[in-house]
Structure formats: structure tokens, C-alpha cells
Design an enzyme around this catalytic site. Structure first.
Site, PDB file in Angstrom:
ATOM      1  N   GLU A 256       2.877 101.163  14.457  1.00  0.00           N
ATOM      2  CA  GLU A 256       4.325 101.165  14.194  1.00  0.00           C
ATOM      3  C   GLU A 256       4.695 102.194  13.123  1.00  0.00           C
ATOM      4  OE1 GLU A 256       6.066  97.674  12.274  1.00  0.00           O
ATOM      5  OE2 GLU A 256       4.109  97.125  11.484  1.00  0.00           O
TER       6      GLU A 256
ATOM      7  N   ASP B 206     -16.812 122.638  31.297  1.00  0.00           N
ATOM      8  CA  ASP B 206     -17.332 123.272  30.080  1.00  0.00           C
ATOM      9  C   ASP B 206     -17.952 124.646  30.324  1.00  0.00           C
ATOM     10  OD1 ASP B 206     -16.637 120.821  29.103  1.00  0.00           O
ATOM     11  OD2 ASP B 206     -18.589 120.312  28.257  1.00  0.00           O
TER      12      ASP B 206
ATOM     13  N   GLY C  54     -22.622 123.172  17.964  1.00  0.00           N
ATOM     14  CA  GLY C  54     -21.858 123.733  19.071  1.00  0.00           C
ATOM     15  C   GLY C  54     -22.621 123.707  20.381  1.00  0.00           C
TER      16      GLY C  54
ATOM     17  N   CYS D  28     -20.995 113.959  30.289  1.00  0.00           N
ATOM     18  CA  CYS D  28     -20.158 112.858  29.815  1.00  0.00           C
ATOM     19  C   CYS D  28     -20.817 111.506  30.070  1.00  0.00           C
ATOM     20  CB  CYS D  28     -18.781 112.917  30.466  1.00  0.00           C
ATOM     21  SG  CYS D  28     -17.731 111.567  29.946  1.00  0.00           S
TER      22      CYS D  28
ATOM     23  N   SER E  42     -18.630 115.526  35.471  1.00  0.00           N
ATOM     24  CA  SER E  42     -17.276 114.985  35.674  1.00  0.00           C
ATOM     25  C   SER E  42     -16.408 115.892  36.552  1.00  0.00           C
ATOM     26  CB  SER E  42     -16.596 114.804  34.323  1.00  0.00           C
ATOM     27  OG  SER E  42     -17.348 113.948  33.516  1.00  0.00           O
ATOM     28  N   GLY E  43     -16.367 117.176  36.242  1.00  0.00           N
ATOM     29  CA  GLY E  43     -15.490 118.092  36.986  1.00  0.00           C
ATOM     30  C   GLY E  43     -15.938 118.276  38.420  1.00  0.00           C
TER      31      GLY E  43
ATOM     32  N   GLY F 119     -28.817 124.902  41.815  1.00  0.00           N
ATOM     33  CA  GLY F 119     -28.112 125.792  42.734  1.00  0.00           C
ATOM     34  C   GLY F 119     -27.945 127.175  42.121  1.00  0.00           C
TER      35      GLY F 119
ATOM     36  N   LYS G 213     -22.714 107.918  23.833  1.00  0.00           N
ATOM     37  CA  LYS G 213     -22.272 108.045  22.432  1.00  0.00           C
ATOM     38  C   LYS G 213     -21.353 106.896  22.044  1.00  0.00           C
ATOM     39  CE  LYS G 213     -18.523 109.652  21.915  1.00  0.00           C
ATOM     40  NZ  LYS G 213     -18.117 111.032  21.898  1.00  0.00           N
TER      41      LYS G 213
ATOM     42  N   TYR H 174     -17.298 117.692  16.234  1.00  0.00           N
ATOM     43  CA  TYR H 174     -17.194 116.392  16.901  1.00  0.00           C
ATOM     44  C   TYR H 174     -18.535 115.650  16.867  1.00  0.00           C
ATOM     45  CZ  TYR H 174     -12.931 117.580  19.708  1.00  0.00           C
ATOM     46  OH  TYR H 174     -11.683 117.898  20.151  1.00  0.00           O
TER      47      TYR H 174
ATOM     48  N   HIS I 136       5.159  94.921  15.398  1.00  0.00           N
ATOM     49  CA  HIS I 136       4.780  94.458  14.076  1.00  0.00           C
ATOM     50  C   HIS I 136       3.934  93.197  14.135  1.00  0.00           C
ATOM     51  CE1 HIS I 136       5.151  94.268   9.756  1.00  0.00           C
ATOM     52  NE2 HIS I 136       5.388  92.972   9.857  1.00  0.00           N
TER      53      HIS I 136
ATOM     54  N   GLY J 188     -20.529 120.138  11.357  1.00  0.00           N
ATOM     55  CA  GLY J 188     -19.439 119.218  11.011  1.00  0.00           C
ATOM     56  C   GLY J 188     -18.394 119.124  12.095  1.00  0.00           C
TER      57      GLY J 188
ATOM     58  N   GLU K  42     -19.717 112.281  14.664  1.00  0.00           N
ATOM     59  CA  GLU K  42     -19.948 111.064  15.455  1.00  0.00           C
ATOM     60  C   GLU K  42     -21.350 110.490  15.197  1.00  0.00           C
ATOM     61  OE1 GLU K  42     -16.748 111.812  19.060  1.00  0.00           O
ATOM     62  OE2 GLU K  42     -18.845 112.261  19.457  1.00  0.00           O
TER      63      GLU K  42
ATOM     64  N   CYS L  97     -20.144 111.514  26.137  1.00  0.00           N
ATOM     65  CA  CYS L  97     -19.097 110.520  25.847  1.00  0.00           C
ATOM     66  C   CYS L  97     -19.547 109.068  25.993  1.00  0.00           C
ATOM     67  CB  CYS L  97     -17.905 110.707  26.786  1.00  0.00           C
ATOM     68  SG  CYS L  97     -17.581 112.382  27.295  1.00  0.00           S
TER      69      CYS L  97
HETATM   70  P1  NDP Z   1     -18.258 122.037  17.404  1.00  0.00           P
HETATM   71  O1  NDP Z   1     -17.994 123.418  17.825  1.00  0.00           O
HETATM   72  O2  NDP Z   1     -17.185 121.015  17.442  1.00  0.00           O
HETATM   73  O3  NDP Z   1     -18.838 122.052  15.901  1.00  0.00           O
HETATM   74  C1  NDP Z   1     -19.947 122.828  15.558  1.00  0.00           C
HETATM   75  C2  NDP Z   1     -20.253 122.641  14.091  1.00  0.00           C
HETATM   76  O4  NDP Z   1     -21.462 123.319  13.782  1.00  0.00           O
HETATM   77  C3  NDP Z   1     -19.198 123.229  13.171  1.00  0.00           C
HETATM   78  O5  NDP Z   1     -19.121 122.437  12.014  1.00  0.00           O
HETATM   79  C4  NDP Z   1     -19.756 124.607  12.861  1.00  0.00           C
HETATM   80  O6  NDP Z   1     -19.326 125.129  11.640  1.00  0.00           O
HETATM   81  C5  NDP Z   1     -21.226 124.305  12.785  1.00  0.00           C
HETATM   82  N1  NDP Z   1     -22.084 125.436  13.068  1.00  0.00           N
HETATM   83  C6  NDP Z   1     -22.020 126.308  14.090  1.00  0.00           C
HETATM   84  N2  NDP Z   1     -23.034 127.196  14.032  1.00  0.00           N
HETATM   85  C7  NDP Z   1     -23.750 126.870  12.925  1.00  0.00           C
HETATM   86  C8  NDP Z   1     -24.908 127.415  12.329  1.00  0.00           C
HETATM   87  N3  NDP Z   1     -25.534 128.462  12.837  1.00  0.00           N
HETATM   88  N4  NDP Z   1     -25.367 126.828  11.197  1.00  0.00           N
HETATM   89  C9  NDP Z   1     -24.742 125.776  10.663  1.00  0.00           C
HETATM   90  N5  NDP Z   1     -23.644 125.209  11.182  1.00  0.00           N
HETATM   91  C10 NDP Z   1     -23.143 125.752  12.320  1.00  0.00           C
HETATM   92  O7  NDP Z   1     -19.530 121.600  18.255  1.00  0.00           O
HETATM   93  P2  NDP Z   1     -20.173 120.194  18.614  1.00  0.00           P
HETATM   94  O8  NDP Z   1     -21.593 120.523  18.902  1.00  0.00           O
HETATM   95  O9  NDP Z   1     -19.871 119.170  17.574  1.00  0.00           O
HETATM   96  O10 NDP Z   1     -19.409 119.767  19.942  1.00  0.00           O
HETATM   97  C11 NDP Z   1     -19.314 120.663  21.036  1.00  0.00           C
HETATM   98  C12 NDP Z   1     -18.100 120.391  21.877  1.00  0.00           C
HETATM   99  O11 NDP Z   1     -18.286 119.191  22.609  1.00  0.00           O
HETATM  100  C13 NDP Z   1     -16.821 120.143  21.088  1.00  0.00           C
HETATM  101  O12 NDP Z   1     -16.156 121.327  20.767  1.00  0.00           O
HETATM  102  C14 NDP Z   1     -16.019 119.291  22.026  1.00  0.00           C
HETATM  103  O13 NDP Z   1     -15.262 120.097  22.881  1.00  0.00           O
HETATM  104  C15 NDP Z   1     -17.049 118.551  22.808  1.00  0.00           C
HETATM  105  N6  NDP Z   1     -17.144 117.167  22.339  1.00  0.00           N
HETATM  106  C16 NDP Z   1     -16.051 116.352  22.387  1.00  0.00           C
HETATM  107  C17 NDP Z   1     -16.123 115.056  21.934  1.00  0.00           C
HETATM  108  C18 NDP Z   1     -14.917 114.184  21.966  1.00  0.00           C
HETATM  109  O14 NDP Z   1     -13.939 114.532  22.608  1.00  0.00           O
HETATM  110  N7  NDP Z   1     -14.920 113.060  21.248  1.00  0.00           N
HETATM  111  C19 NDP Z   1     -17.367 114.491  21.421  1.00  0.00           C
HETATM  112  C20 NDP Z   1     -18.436 115.442  21.392  1.00  0.00           C
HETATM  113  C21 NDP Z   1     -18.314 116.710  21.835  1.00  0.00           C
HETATM  114  P3  NDP Z   1     -17.964 125.989  11.519  1.00  0.00           P
HETATM  115  O15 NDP Z   1     -16.835 125.027  11.633  1.00  0.00           O
HETATM  116  O16 NDP Z   1     -18.091 126.631  10.198  1.00  0.00           O
HETATM  117  O17 NDP Z   1     -18.004 126.981  12.655  1.00  0.00           O
END
Ligand code: NDP
Length: 451
Positions: free
Chosen positions: A441, A302, A261, A43, A15-16, A115, A51, A177, A436, A175, A181, A48
Site C-alpha cells: 500500500e 540469452d 556474468g 531456467c 525456455s525460449g 545441433g 535457485k 543477480y 491495509h 555482485g 542470490e 531460476c
Molecule cells: P551480472 O552481469 O548480473 O553480474 C556480474 C558481476 O560480476 C558484476 O558484479 C560484475 O562487476 C562482476 N564481474 C564481472 N567480471 C568480473 C571480473 N573479471 N572480476 C570480478 N568481478 C567481475 O551476472 P550474473 O552472473 O550475476 O548473472 C548473469 C545474468 O543472468 C544476469 O544479467 C541476468 O540477466 C540473469 N539472471 C537473472 C536472475 C533473475 O532474474 N532473478 C537470476 C540470475 C541470473 P561490475 O558490476 O563491476 O561489472
């Protein structure tokens, strides 16, 4: 003769990178872009877009279930997953084609291949070198897998989007994004979903009311959400995958998704060779103009320290071009960036959380909150609540944060984000006439603070 082969060479056609390259091309610059995978990036191809198509597909199950409450007789229904995946793939092919055409129409030369930066004005792609006055790094991010015994049996969101069948039993680790999802997609597609979260609850960093409401709603929808639970090992067995959890617990599943992550895609790009600074996670450090510490090299998206969201990458990419190719210095204001999580139900949010209000040293705040069953769910008898919340600065009356869990949250919050960005006060919210009957609202009719 021109000093360089190109005025701009972009590494990464997500995207960027595409947004910046197209705009520079449209301004008459000589632009090239290289991409090692398909044109479109995370994306369009691995995030995005696919998904959201899967979210739409799986959510139809609820619509069908609720139809009876409105008098519809609906016979037997089933989700033909392979057909859905084929339709999704056809759409991604179509979008990739559009991206390619748009680059071509803007006069951008596309090179297929990885690249690597050779020096501040040279990029190598598959053995060919090109010089450019400016280099833009837009290589995005990639899923991170922690070191857990048996992690090779896990999939990431990249593979999760392409599964040929819905797994009967699936574990989602994480837990954030992506975790919530996919838990929603598979749960509504008919899988038995166990979500394993190491923290107290899902969506760390979001407002606590959002986190708690979504966790409750996901459980009601059927997701087996287990918090403060870690995976210690994954073992392949004759029945599938065995996950060893805390407290000696085990679960058996057919697939395990790690959504733990993403990390910046900055390795083996030649950054060390030219001295581009990164943070300890490998994210490229940029200033307000998306400039790295090395003259001649910029970065967006990113792969940088900025918020990992497509619209942010696009805004930064275009602002870079305005600044560098149009003599129109354009910094991007990264404050009050709205975002949505396409969980089921979805989340929309803009501005600060209640916890941040204290931590950021904001003055006293008033909190307004509403929790109700949306009208649409009354006749079907669906037990699902929408939560809406405002955080207001008591002294200035400005609305500092706005959060929602419930149907159409993304659509609703996008509109209100303009008001937050413009510094709207609670009085101005109150002076706005509601639409309404709608859920939206509620944001302009909250009269009494709850805290
Ligand atoms: P996130 O950083 O949002 O969440 C990672 C999750 O994994 C957290 O619950 C974290 O726990 C957990 N975690 C991290 N390391 C471990 C580990 N070693 N063992 C167990 N659990 C772990 O990452 P995502 O992969 O969900 O998404 C990445 C990024 O992509 C997002 O930050 C967002 O910017 C982007 N994104 C945006 C979307 C949107 O706008 N709708 C949709 C999808 C992605 P803890 O909280 O304890 O650290």
C-alpha cells in the site's frame, strides 16, 4: 512431397526454444528440437527454479527465528542439506518430465544431441542432417570465468546448485543477480559468506537506493560484503582455498563461486559458416522479429542481444511463431520489463532508475521514497527495513520507475508493472485505495517527494 524435413528446427530446449516449438507444433507445423543436455535449459535446471527452491529452503531459518516473537516455542532446528538437494533434484526431474510430455503432446520431435547449423536450411545433430524451412537458435548462455590464477578451483552457479554439503566458509565473487542470490542462500543456510565485489557496491545498473539498501540489509544478515575488492589468485592449500585479494589481504574458504556474468552460447554452432552476425560478446544480433541477418534463421533468448530473462525468451519465441506460422505479425515490446532478484531480502524493479532519468534526458522528475520496518518484523524485533521508491515525470505525471527491496518484492512489483506498462500517472496511483495493512500500500500512499 514437402521440400524440407521440418517446417521448424529449434536448436536448444530451454525456455525460449520449448515455448516456440510447442506453439508452432500446436499450430500444425512440423517441428523438431534438439538438445545436448537435459530438456528444460538454464531456467528449469540450472537457474531460476533450483535457485528459488534453495532460496525458500534457506529463508526458513529467518521464519523460525522470528517465530518466537509470535509466541512459538520451537525446539532445536537444523537444515538437512542433502535431503533438501534430493528434494530439489526430484522436482527438477518432475519438471523435465513435464517439459518432455508437453513437447510430445504438441507433436514436436525431440533429438538428443548438439545441433550445428550446416546451411540456412540444414542442421546436423550427432551425424544426422535435417532440413527445415526455418531454424530457430535458442542455445542460451553459460557462466563466464575470468582469467585468474587458480580459477580451476572455482565453481559456477551450475555446480553451486548441486553442492552435496553447505560449505563452512564460502567466497562469492561478483555482485550481480547470481552473486547476491547465492550469498543469501548460503548465508541463511549457515555458511560464513564473504562476497567480493570489484565495483563500489552490488547490483550495478539497479537504482542506487536499491543497491545501498540491499547491501546494508545483507550485511545485517551476516554477509561479509567487501566492495572495491578483486581476487588476484586462488591457491589450493591443506586448509581449503586461499584467495589473494587487493591490499595484500587473504581469505581462506572451502568454496569459491564465480558469478561474474554469463556469455551467449554461440560458439561452434556453425554461425560463422552461414554468416550469422554476432556482437563482440558473441550475442546473435536480431531484429524486432527475432530474425538474424541470414534469411531462414531466427534466434531468441540469452544467446541474443536481448535481456537475459526467461519470460523475455518465452515472449520472443511465441511472438516469432505468431509472426511466421500464424500470419499474425507480433513484435515484442521490450520496454518496462520487470525483474526481481531473489536476494534475501528480495528486490523487485520496473522502469527506469533515478540515474537513468538524468542520462536518458527525461524532463524533471520527482522522487518518492519510503523506508520502514515491515509490520511482520516488529514483534520478533528483526532489524530489517523495506525500501520502496517511485520516479515520476513532473510534466506528464507518469510513473517512470518503481523499485522495492523487501519481503515479497517480486510478487508486489509484478502487479505494479502492469500499471507502469499502461503508463499510469502518479495521480492514478494516488486514486488507488491501498490494501491495509500491507507493505504494498506504500506505493499508493506516498504523498511528498523526497527530491
Ligand atoms: P551480472 O552481469 O548480473 O553480474 C556480474 C558481476 O560480476 C558484476 O558484479 C560484475 O562487476 C562482476 N564481474 C564481472 N567480471 C568480473 C571480473 N573479471 N572480476 C570480478 N568481478 C567481475 O551476472 P550474473 O552472473 O550475476 O548473472 C548473469 C545474468 O543472468 C544476469 O544479467 C541476468 O540477466 C540473469 N539472471 C537473472 C536472475 C533473475 O532474474 N532473478 C537470476 C540470475 C541470473 P561490475 O558490476 O563491476 O561489472
Amino acid at each position: 512431397m514437402a521440400k524440407y524435413d521440418f517446417d521448424l528446427f529449434t536448436i536448444g530446449a530451454g525456455s525460449g526454444g520449448v515455448a516456440a516449438s510447442r506453439r508452432a507444433g500446436a499450430y500444425g507445423a512440423r517441428v523438431a528440437i534438439c538438445e545436448e543436455r537435459r530438456i528444460g535449459g538454464t531456467c528449469v535446471l540450472r537457474g531460476c527454479v533450483p535457485k528459488k527452491l534453495l532460496v525458500y529452503a534457506s529463508h526458513i531459518r529467518n521464519e523460525l527465528a522470528d517465530a518466537a516473537g509470535y509466541g512459538w516455542n520451537i525446539g532445536e532446528t537444523s537444515l538437512d542439506w542433502p535431503r533438501m538437494i534430493a528434494a530439489k533434484d526430484a522436482e527438477l526431474d518432475r519438471l523435465e518430465g513435464i517439459y518432455k510430455r508437453m513437447l510430445g503432446n504438441s507433436g514436436v520431435t525431440v533429438y538428443e544431441g548438439r545441433g550445428v547449423i550446416v546451411d540456412a536450411h540444414t542442421v546436423e545433430v550427432e551425424g544426422r542432417t535435417f532440413t527445415a524451412e526455418r531454424i530457430l537458435i535458442a542455445t542460451g548462455g553459460w557462466p563466464t570465468l575470468p582469467e585468474v590464477p587458480g580459477i580451476q578451483h572455482a565453481i559456477t552457479s551450475n555446480e553451486a546448485l548441486d553442492l552435496a554439503e553447505i560449505p563452512e566458509r564460502v567466497a562469492v565473487v561478483g555482485g550481480g543477480y547470481i552473486g547476491v542470490e547465492f550469498a543469501g542462500i548460503w548465508n541463511n543456510a549457515g555458511a560464513k559468506v564473504t562476497q567480493l565485489v570489484r565495483g563500489e557496491t552490488i547490483l550495478r545498473g539497479f537504482d542506487l537506493d536499491v543497491r545501498e539498501t540491499l547491501a546494508e540489509e545483507m550485511r545485517k544478515e551476516g554477509v561479509d560484503l567487501r566492495c572495491q575488492t578483486r581476487v588476484h589468485a586462488i591457491e589450493k592449500t591443506a586448509e581449503g582455498l586461499d584467495l589473494r585479494l587487493d591490499r595484500g589481504e587473504h581469505i581462506q574458504v572451502d568454496q569459491v563461486l564465480y558469478a561474474t556474468g554469463r556469455h551467449p552460447h554461440s560458439k561452434n554452432l556453425g554461425l560463422e559458416r552461414v554468416g550469422v552476425q554476432t556482437d563482440p560478446h558473441g550475442a546473435i544480433i536480431v531484429d524486432e522479429w527475432s530474425k538474424t541477418n541470414v534469411p531462414g534463421i531466427w534466434a531468441v533468448g540469452d544467446v541474443t542481444t536481448r535481456i537475459a530473462l526467461t519470460p523475455v525468451a518465452i515472449a520472443d519465441g511465441r511472438a516469432f511463431v505468431e509472426t511466421e506460422f500464424k500470419d499474425n505479425p507480433t513484435p515484442v515490446d521490450h520496454g518496462a520489463v520487470p525483474s526481481a532478484v531473489f536476494s534475501q531480502p528480495p528486490v523487485g524493479t520496473v522502469g527506469i532508475t533515478e540515474a537513468e532519468a538524468g542520462a536518458l534526458g527525461t524532463g524533471p522528475i520527482d522522487v518518492y521514497r519510503a523506508k520502514f520496518r515491515p509490520m511482520k518484523f516488529v514483534l520478533p524485533g528483526r532489524d530489517s527495513k523495506t525500501m520502496m521508491k517511485l520516479i515520476v515525470d513532473r510534466e506528464t505525471d507518469k510513473v517512470l520507475g518503481l523499485h522495492m527491496v523487501g519481503p515479497d518484492a517480486a510478487e508486489i512489483v509484478q502487479g505494479f508493472a502492469v500499471a507502469i506498462k499502461a503508463g499510469a500517472t502518479k495521480k492514478q496511483f494516488d486514486a488507488t485505495v491501498g490494501i491495509h495493512p500491507s507493505s504494498a500500500e506504500e506505493f499508493v500512499t506516498m504523498t511528498t517527494p523526497v527530491e
